[in-house]
Design a protein around this motif. Structure first.
Motif, PDB file in Angstrom:
ATOM      1  N   TRP A  13       0.829  -1.203   0.000  1.00  0.00           N
ATOM      2  CA  TRP A  13       0.000   0.000   0.000  1.00  0.00           C
ATOM      3  C   TRP A  13       0.870   1.262   0.000  1.00  0.00           C
ATOM      4  O   TRP A  13       0.601   2.213  -0.735  1.00  0.00           O
ATOM      5  CB  TRP A  13      -0.899  -0.039   1.244  1.00  0.00           C
ATOM      6  N   ASP A  72      -6.890   0.381   0.338  1.00  0.00           N
ATOM      7  CA  ASP A  72      -7.310   1.715   0.790  1.00  0.00           C
ATOM      8  C   ASP A  72      -8.426   1.596   1.818  1.00  0.00           C
ATOM      9  O   ASP A  72      -8.409   2.250   2.867  1.00  0.00           O
ATOM     10  CB  ASP A  72      -7.792   2.551  -0.398  1.00  0.00           C
ATOM     11  N   ARG A  73      -9.423   0.779   1.520  1.00  0.00           N
ATOM     12  CA  ARG A  73     -10.549   0.627   2.427  1.00  0.00           C
ATOM     13  C   ARG A  73     -10.124  -0.026   3.746  1.00  0.00           C
ATOM     14  O   ARG A  73     -10.571   0.374   4.812  1.00  0.00           O
ATOM     15  CB  ARG A  73     -11.650  -0.212   1.766  1.00  0.00           C
ATOM     16  N   GLU A  76      -8.181   2.571   5.794  1.00  0.00           N
ATOM     17  CA  GLU A  76      -9.084   3.623   6.262  1.00  0.00           C
ATOM     18  C   GLU A  76      -9.904   3.114   7.440  1.00  0.00           C
ATOM     19  O   GLU A  76     -10.119   3.832   8.424  1.00  0.00           O
ATOM     20  CB  GLU A  76     -10.000   4.062   5.121  1.00  0.00           C
ATOM     21  N   ASP A  79      -7.740   3.132  10.522  1.00  0.00           N
ATOM     22  CA  ASP A  79      -7.669   4.455  11.149  1.00  0.00           C
ATOM     23  C   ASP A  79      -8.939   4.750  11.939  1.00  0.00           C
ATOM     24  O   ASP A  79      -8.894   5.303  13.045  1.00  0.00           O
ATOM     25  CB  ASP A  79      -7.458   5.528  10.086  1.00  0.00           C
ATOM     26  N   ALA A  80     -10.090   4.388  11.340  1.00  0.00           N
ATOM     27  CA  ALA A  80     -11.358   4.625  12.025  1.00  0.00           C
ATOM     28  C   ALA A  80     -11.443   3.813  13.313  1.00  0.00           C
ATOM     29  O   ALA A  80     -11.964   4.276  14.335  1.00  0.00           O
ATOM     30  CB  ALA A  80     -12.522   4.276  11.097  1.00  0.00           C
ATOM     31  N   GLU A 138     -19.864   5.643   0.719  1.00  0.00           N
ATOM     32  CA  GLU A 138     -19.502   5.978   2.097  1.00  0.00           C
ATOM     33  C   GLU A 138     -20.027   4.923   3.076  1.00  0.00           C
ATOM     34  O   GLU A 138     -19.366   4.578   4.056  1.00  0.00           O
ATOM     35  CB  GLU A 138     -20.069   7.350   2.467  1.00  0.00           C
ATOM     36  N   LEU A 141     -17.870   1.846   2.991  1.00  0.00           N
ATOM     37  CA  LEU A 141     -16.612   2.059   3.698  1.00  0.00           C
ATOM     38  C   LEU A 141     -16.824   2.248   5.204  1.00  0.00           C
ATOM     39  O   LEU A 141     -15.885   2.565   5.925  1.00  0.00           O
ATOM     40  CB  LEU A 141     -15.888   3.282   3.127  1.00  0.00           C
ATOM     41  N   ARG A 143     -18.219   4.605   6.704  1.00  0.00           N
ATOM     42  CA  ARG A 143     -18.143   6.001   7.148  1.00  0.00           C
ATOM     43  C   ARG A 143     -19.522   6.523   7.523  1.00  0.00           C
ATOM     44  O   ARG A 143     -19.634   7.585   8.133  1.00  0.00           O
ATOM     45  CB  ARG A 143     -17.538   6.862   6.032  1.00  0.00           C
TER      46      ARG A 143
END
Length: 304
Positions: A13, A72-73, A76, A79-80, A138, A141, A143
């Protein structure tokens, strides 16, 4: 199948985003040989080359581009996860991240979400508005916790999303007092040539209205098309034209937009769905919102 090594994936990545193994090694503080070795192991496990040589650099292969989308997902979400765990226990607030499709009447969205704001828990509602496809992405993912929209999630593909019908709302035409007086008398047959505001063709309601007009043989003058329902009603309030809205909101539209119903469009209704991720442990506010879904016609929105 051997489980994926996320350290190998992370090296891939970083290389993909940095554009070279050398820059990735500098960013990660490891030797170039280490990254090259980890990439080789990942490619061997996946059975595909993830990069192609181009001059002195690297470019992603077709398999590499597919892998990068998933990576990427994954990172991410990582991080969340860190943010969520770090902030957990700081307060007892229940957060609901809701996406609202721009075609949905905002008064209707408020009425539906009032179930959540009335919860006994301390709830913080975080609302985002946007186009259906963007909100669906969104949601995928994670979000967003839920998306309110006028259509169910598409069937097939890799998306695992629940579509829960929240209600079906009979729709009529509204207008400012001057236009209402002019076009109410011979409704609906007197609508020929009447100024009409419509949602764009991206919205399910548009097709229902066009079929209704065609069935009656009516040809109004379409003076505006809008992605955003709030913008459409604002122009309707200003007297630009007649506009569609749920009849259940007649009282609120009269008080807030100074517009009145002209008549019902028989057979035309607006369906609202709640889209949520397929999870074994679901968000309690999403559960409450979807409880009693698929109940059919909802005569009144407020207090839903």
């Amino acid at each position: 199948m051997t489980p994926l090594n996320f350290k190998h994936l992370h090296y891939f990545w970083v290389v993909a985003h940095e554009g070279s193994i050398t820059r990735a090694a500098e960013r990660l503080g490891v030797a170039v040989q280490t990254i090259s070795g980890q990439l080789s192991l990942l490619e061997r496990q996946l059975g595909k080359a993830l990069f192609n040589s181009q001059g002195r650099g690297l470019v992603l292969s077709e398999a590499g581009r597919a892998a990068l989308g998933y990576a990427d997902r994954i990172f991410e979400l990582g991080d969340a996860l860190v943010d969520a765990v770090h902030n957990s226990g700081n307060d007892n607030t229940l957060r609901l991240r809701a996406g609202i499709s721009d075609g949905i009447p905002k008064l209707l969205a408020y009425g539906l979400l009032s179930k959540v704001t009335a919860m006994s828990d301390d709830v913080r509602l975080i609302c985002n508005e946007g186009e259906f496809e963007n909100l669906l992405a969104e949601l995928a993912l994670h979000r967003l916790d839920v998306v309110l929209t006028d259509r169910p999630a598409p069937v097939g593909g890799n998306l695992k999303v629940f579509s829960t019908p929240l209600g079906e709302f009979a729709t009529g035409l509204f207008a400012c007092a001057e236009l209402a007086d002019r076009h109410r008398a011979d409704f609906p047959h007197g609508l020929g040539g009447a100024p009409l505001l419509l949602p764009t063709r991206h919205h399910a309601l548009r097709n229902h209205i066009e079929r209704w007009l065609e069935r009656l043989g009516i040809r109004p003058n379409i003076v505006g098309e809008f992605e955003d329902s709030a913008l459409m009603t604002t122009f309707g309030r200003g007297g630009l034209g007649l506009f569609p809205a749920p009849l259940a909101l007649a009282e609120q539209i009269a008080s807030q937009l100074d517009a009145v119903p002209i008549g019902a469009m028989d057979g035309v209704s607006e369906q609202i769905y709640a889209l949520s991720n397929e999870r074994r442990i679901r968000h309690p506010a999403v559960e409450l919102l979807c409880a009693g879904g698929n109940a059919g016609e909802t005569p009144a929105v407020w207090g839903v």
